[in-house]
Design a protein around this motif. Structure first.
Motif, PDB file in Angstrom:
ATOM      1  N   ILE A   1       5.431  12.147  -0.357  1.00  0.00           N
ATOM      2  CA  ILE A   1       5.692  10.771  -0.755  1.00  0.00           C
ATOM      3  C   ILE A   1       6.912  10.244   0.008  1.00  0.00           C
ATOM      4  CG2 ILE A   1       6.326   9.273  -2.691  1.00  0.00           C
ATOM      5  CD1 ILE A   1       3.397  10.329  -2.647  1.00  0.00           C
ATOM      6  N   VAL A   2       6.836   8.977   0.410  1.00  0.00           N
ATOM      7  CA  VAL A   2       7.884   8.369   1.233  1.00  0.00           C
ATOM      8  C   VAL A   2       8.779   7.477   0.374  1.00  0.00           C
ATOM      9  CG1 VAL A   2       8.371   6.903   3.228  1.00  0.00           C
ATOM     10  CG2 VAL A   2       6.356   8.409   3.234  1.00  0.00           C
TER      11      VAL A   2
ATOM     12  N   LEU B   1      10.707   4.144  -4.001  1.00  0.00           N
ATOM     13  CA  LEU B   1       9.528   4.216  -3.149  1.00  0.00           C
ATOM     14  C   LEU B   1       9.452   3.052  -2.163  1.00  0.00           C
ATOM     15  CD1 LEU B   1       6.893   5.162  -5.871  1.00  0.00           C
ATOM     16  CD2 LEU B   1       7.863   6.682  -4.133  1.00  0.00           C
ATOM     17  N   VAL B   2       8.751   3.278  -1.074  1.00  0.00           N
ATOM     18  CA  VAL B   2       8.453   2.198  -0.125  1.00  0.00           C
ATOM     19  C   VAL B   2       6.943   2.117   0.057  1.00  0.00           C
ATOM     20  CG1 VAL B   2      10.634   2.311   1.106  1.00  0.00           C
ATOM     21  CG2 VAL B   2       8.729   3.718   1.869  1.00  0.00           C
TER      22      VAL B   2
ATOM     23  N   PRO C   1      10.718  13.120  -1.719  1.00  0.00           N
ATOM     24  CA  PRO C   1      11.056  13.305  -3.134  1.00  0.00           C
ATOM     25  C   PRO C   1       9.955  13.974  -3.954  1.00  0.00           C
ATOM     26  CG  PRO C   1      10.514  11.016  -2.706  1.00  0.00           C
ATOM     27  CD  PRO C   1      10.574  11.689  -1.370  1.00  0.00           C
ATOM     28  N   VAL C   2       8.698  13.808  -3.533  1.00  0.00           N
ATOM     29  CA  VAL C   2       7.570  14.440  -4.216  1.00  0.00           C
ATOM     30  C   VAL C   2       6.585  14.922  -3.156  1.00  0.00           C
ATOM     31  CG1 VAL C   2       5.747  14.181  -5.938  1.00  0.00           C
ATOM     32  CG2 VAL C   2       7.837  12.821  -6.143  1.00  0.00           C
ATOM     33  N   GLN C   3       6.118  16.156  -3.328  1.00  0.00           N
ATOM     34  CA  GLN C   3       5.190  16.740  -2.358  1.00  0.00           C
ATOM     35  C   GLN C   3       3.979  17.305  -3.097  1.00  0.00           C
ATOM     36  OE1 GLN C   3       8.074  19.601  -1.498  1.00  0.00           O
ATOM     37  NE2 GLN C   3       9.549  17.989  -1.009  1.00  0.00           N
TER      38      GLN C   3
ATOM     39  N   ARG D   1       0.833  -1.185   0.000  1.00  0.00           N
ATOM     40  CA  ARG D   1       0.000   0.000   0.000  1.00  0.00           C
ATOM     41  C   ARG D   1       0.878   1.249   0.000  1.00  0.00           C
ATOM     42  NH1 ARG D   1      -1.456  -3.071   3.946  1.00  0.00           N
ATOM     43  NH2 ARG D   1      -0.868  -1.567   5.536  1.00  0.00           N
ATOM     44  N   PRO D   2       0.627   2.204  -0.910  1.00  0.00           N
ATOM     45  CA  PRO D   2       1.390   3.450  -0.886  1.00  0.00           C
ATOM     46  C   PRO D   2       1.134   4.211   0.400  1.00  0.00           C
ATOM     47  CG  PRO D   2      -0.483   3.649  -2.370  1.00  0.00           C
ATOM     48  CD  PRO D   2      -0.409   2.199  -1.949  1.00  0.00           C
ATOM     49  N   ILE D   3       2.029   5.095   0.728  1.00  0.00           N
ATOM     50  CA  ILE D   3       1.965   5.811   2.003  1.00  0.00           C
ATOM     51  C   ILE D   3       1.749   7.301   1.765  1.00  0.00           C
ATOM     52  CG2 ILE D   3       3.208   6.386   4.128  1.00  0.00           C
ATOM     53  CD1 ILE D   3       4.854   3.781   3.624  1.00  0.00           C
TER      54      ILE D   3
END
Length: 298
Positions: A87-88, A182-183, A132-134, A25-27
């Motif tokens: 983004i994590v 990504l994690v 890295p991305v907001q 699942r993305p965070i």
């Protein structure tokens, strides 16, 4: 199969089953502020993107399964309907985890996690500099899914500005998936890292129509060598190689194999399927088809 209705389970058990099965699942590393402007930072793995026009993301700060209390993030977006979804990636995953500690209301998770708050351009909540991305977002709606412990609250966010680290971009301003690192969340304490070793490509059939499983020859469909994924690759082609190309492939690439196993047709078919499987693993689908069809083209 272990089959059970959700209402028969205690909420913690159901929670673990859901999270153990639905993943990675993305965070959403969500930054919010309360009515007084105090910052809050917390991660949520009930999250995804749902629309590009308008650009909509949704995350869910669920009620506590133990105390039935709402999270500060939920309270904040009700008071001030804006947020930043950071983004994590792997570089900040431990700091992200630390920020999820049950700190008391008013405690600044930026300070506790060692992450750097930077001002947003449009919304009031801070961005995470290390992310890295907001995505700066306005909150369009909050939908409460229940009032018991474990109930979710859908925070529907419209993206109003995007910030992307320059070194992650390709020449045409796309995000390089091999660089963003990504994690994602799995069940329990498990995470997943999307690095080069774990990623693979599948060409999406957006403009092509595959022949489908139902048009695979029976000997291929019933192969003891080829897996379901192998068969799906084969079924994704729009047409089969013509007989001339199959014969040429057989004479040039497969002649030694045919000569050596001429007296053992069962073994020959097995070896051809093994070779085709290897070709499919290398994404050489056309040659895999030619290899398989050569057995029936004798």
């Amino acid at each position: 199969m272990y089959s059970i209705e959700p209402k028969e389970l205690e909420i913690p058990h159901l929670h673990h089953l859901l999270l153990g099965a639905v993943g990675p699942r993305p965070i959403a590393f969500a930054s919010t502020v309360d009515a007084e402007g105090n910052p809050n930072l917390s991660p949520f793995s009930f999250f995804n993107v749902f629309s590009a026009n308008p650009p909509i993301m949704v995350f869910s700060p669920a009620r506590s399964g133990r105390t039935n209390t709402t999270k500060d993030t939920y309270d904040n977006v009700k008071e001030h309907p804006e947020c930043v979804i950071n983004i994590v990636n792997y570089d900040i995953v431990e700091q992200m985890s630390l920020s999820s500690s049950p700190y008391a209301k008013g405690v600044n998770e930026f300070t506790k996690s060692g992450l750097t708050p930077i001002a947003s351009d449009i919304v009031k909540p801070f961005r995470v500099k290390e992310s890295p991305v907001q995505f700066e977002c306005k909150v369009n709606e909050v939908i409460e899914l229940g009032d018991g412990g474990g109930a979710g609250n859908l925070v529907i966010c419209e993206v109003v500005k995007i910030h992307i680290r320059e070194d992650l971009l390709t020449e045409n301003k796309r995000i390089d998936q091999t660089k963003i690192d990504l994690v994602a969340r799995m069940g329990g304490n498990w995470y997943c890292r999307a690095d080069k070793n774990s990623m693979f490509e599948i060409t999406k059939p957006i403009t092509t129509i595959g022949i489908g499983y139902d048009n695979l020859p029976a000997d291929i469909l019933n192969s003891e060598i080829l897996s379901a994924n192998d068969l799906a690759k084969l079924a994704g082609v729009t047409e089969l190689p013509n007989e001339t190309d199959v014969n040429e492939h057989k004479l040039i690439e497969l002649s030694d194999l045919f000569v050596s196993l001429e007296e053992d047709q069962a073994k020959l078919e097995q070896e051809l399927h093994k070779l085709a499987k290897q070709q499919l693993q290398e994404n050489n689908i056309e040659d895999a088809w030619k290899t398989l069809l050569s057995f029936n083209n004798q």
